[in-house]
Enzyme design. Sequence first.
Site, PDB file in Angstrom:
ATOM      1  N   HIS A 182       0.758  -1.282  -0.013  1.00 51.48           N
ATOM      2  CA  HIS A 182      -0.020   0.003  -0.096  1.00 51.48           C
ATOM      3  C   HIS A 182       0.804   1.367   0.026  1.00 51.48           C
ATOM      4  O   HIS A 182       0.401   2.335  -0.274  1.00 51.48           O
ATOM      5  CB  HIS A 182      -0.983   0.005   0.987  1.00 51.48           C
ATOM      6  CG  HIS A 182      -1.843  -0.846   1.011  1.00 51.48           C
ATOM      7  ND1 HIS A 182      -3.210  -0.675   0.746  1.00 51.48           N
ATOM      8  CD2 HIS A 182      -1.973  -2.391   1.143  1.00 51.48           C
ATOM      9  CE1 HIS A 182      -4.134  -1.900   0.800  1.00 51.48           C
ATOM     10  NE2 HIS A 182      -3.191  -2.759   1.193  1.00 51.48           N
ATOM     11  N   ASP A 390       3.955   9.397  -1.189  1.00 43.00           N
ATOM     12  CA  ASP A 390       2.891   8.939  -0.853  1.00 43.00           C
ATOM     13  C   ASP A 390       2.347   7.614  -1.599  1.00 43.00           C
ATOM     14  O   ASP A 390       2.493   7.975  -2.961  1.00 43.00           O
ATOM     15  CB  ASP A 390       1.465   9.860  -0.405  1.00 43.00           C
ATOM     16  CG  ASP A 390       0.791   9.523   0.580  1.00 43.00           C
ATOM     17  OD1 ASP A 390       0.724   8.212   1.061  1.00 43.00           O
ATOM     18  OD2 ASP A 390       0.157  10.306   1.165  1.00 43.00           O
TER      19      ASP A 390
END
Length: 513
Positions: A182, A390
Amino acid sequence: MSEFVVVANRLPVDEVTTETGRQWRRSPGGLVTALHPVLTEHEGAWIGWSGGIASESEVAAYDAEPTDGPAGASRAPGLPGAFDVDGIELHPVPLTAEELERYYEGFSNASLWPLYHDAVETPVYRRSWWDSYLRVNDRFAAEAARIAGKGATVWIQDYQLQLVPAMLRRRRPDLRIGFFLHIPFPPVELFMQLPRRVDILRGLLGADLVGFQRPLGAQNFLRLTRHLLGLRPRGNVVEVDGREVRADAFPISIDVAEVERLAMDPTVRERAAAIRAELGNPKTIILGVDRLDYTKGIEKRIKAFRELLAEGRLHVPDTVMVQVATPSRERVEQYQTLRVQVEREVGRINGDYGRVGVPAVHYLHRSYSRSELAALFCAADVMMVTPLRDGMNLVAKEYVAARVDLRGALVLSEFAGAAGDLRQAFLVNPYDLDGVKDMLVRAVNVGELEASRRMRAMRRHLRGHDVAQWAASFLDALGGAAHDAATDDREPHGDGYQRTDGGAPASITARES
């Protein structure tokens, strides 16, 4: 025995206190929402830590239990067995206080997390942390091997469990194994810093399919298999021990329909209007919603706003900023330091540019409900999502999904995975402060027609790429991965962990933390 098993660091539930006592309630995360239909249809199971702390003796008893015991039984006296929430069978894996400190706060979040986020903060490496990471990953793999039916599909989630695929493969070669990361996956030059780099790489290669947020992550992974292991990737496939492992990008998304439903709820709309009134009905509300993490660029964002006020390009009270900083990993020293730095910057800007009852920045260090966040999204004229790095950033996607009125503007970091999906946002390099300032001013002053055009295009993309589509695309690809699970009659091997060169593991195909 389950046909479909999800293995994640945490169970998808929260413990709540009701009039009848303490109960478990399903958490509202996107992952469990997307996988719930698959889990219920295939009598699936979810393995994860429940959030409690177990004693050393309880964990020792748990680890000593045979792995072929009844799947629904308690694994050790004093520890909960499997339980059901909303049709999902949950299997808690215990952690001691020391394991939480070393496996989770240590190796996962002080070694891997900063390294995978471009070393925004310097990673810390301690051998005792690795030993704990190895032991905990092994515990998760043992539980997955115990409850997965023959030929089942097992989907392992995220950086805390990168050793599980290979150790599970060693125990259960009949399984179809997927892994999804993720967070970002670093380039070769950064990954090479990791003391246990070969172990991590071999751990991931235990999967049939390794998924990443962006194509560059998959490319970095495949380059490393050549650089460190001498393998020869062909396209997005590499052959390992006579089987093929595929690496590909599967950008995660959100439950768009749920966010839209919240945004159209009359109570949420009323709350959004009340928020604007509480802020003094300014012309422009700039919003940031982040975990309090050094990768999120919160300090730089506030500094850009302060400089714009100093230059007279923005003014208080016409423009105010609201920064929600959700508490995160508060026992880790780097996060404690960050909180002090952010709060110092907020105090400085409010001291210089605020008035009595009218601060320039409304800083909120707490968690909020989904409905309150939806109201904030609806109230904000400009959303700033400016992480230094991110994997995806779902807040950006939630803001777009909440803007059913086609209003609002999104200022988005180029280094968030979401930038690849939300191309009509006002994209910025968060390290370029002048560039951030210029783009923020553009977003504040954007015309209604341009704002509507940008938002409509982003919403169109999200509706065709929600979290259910993400899960389906990964599982479809995993189903087509080169794997002979249905006919593989090989017997599971015992846990072997070969070592060469003074104890450095050459293969993680069995025992991996």
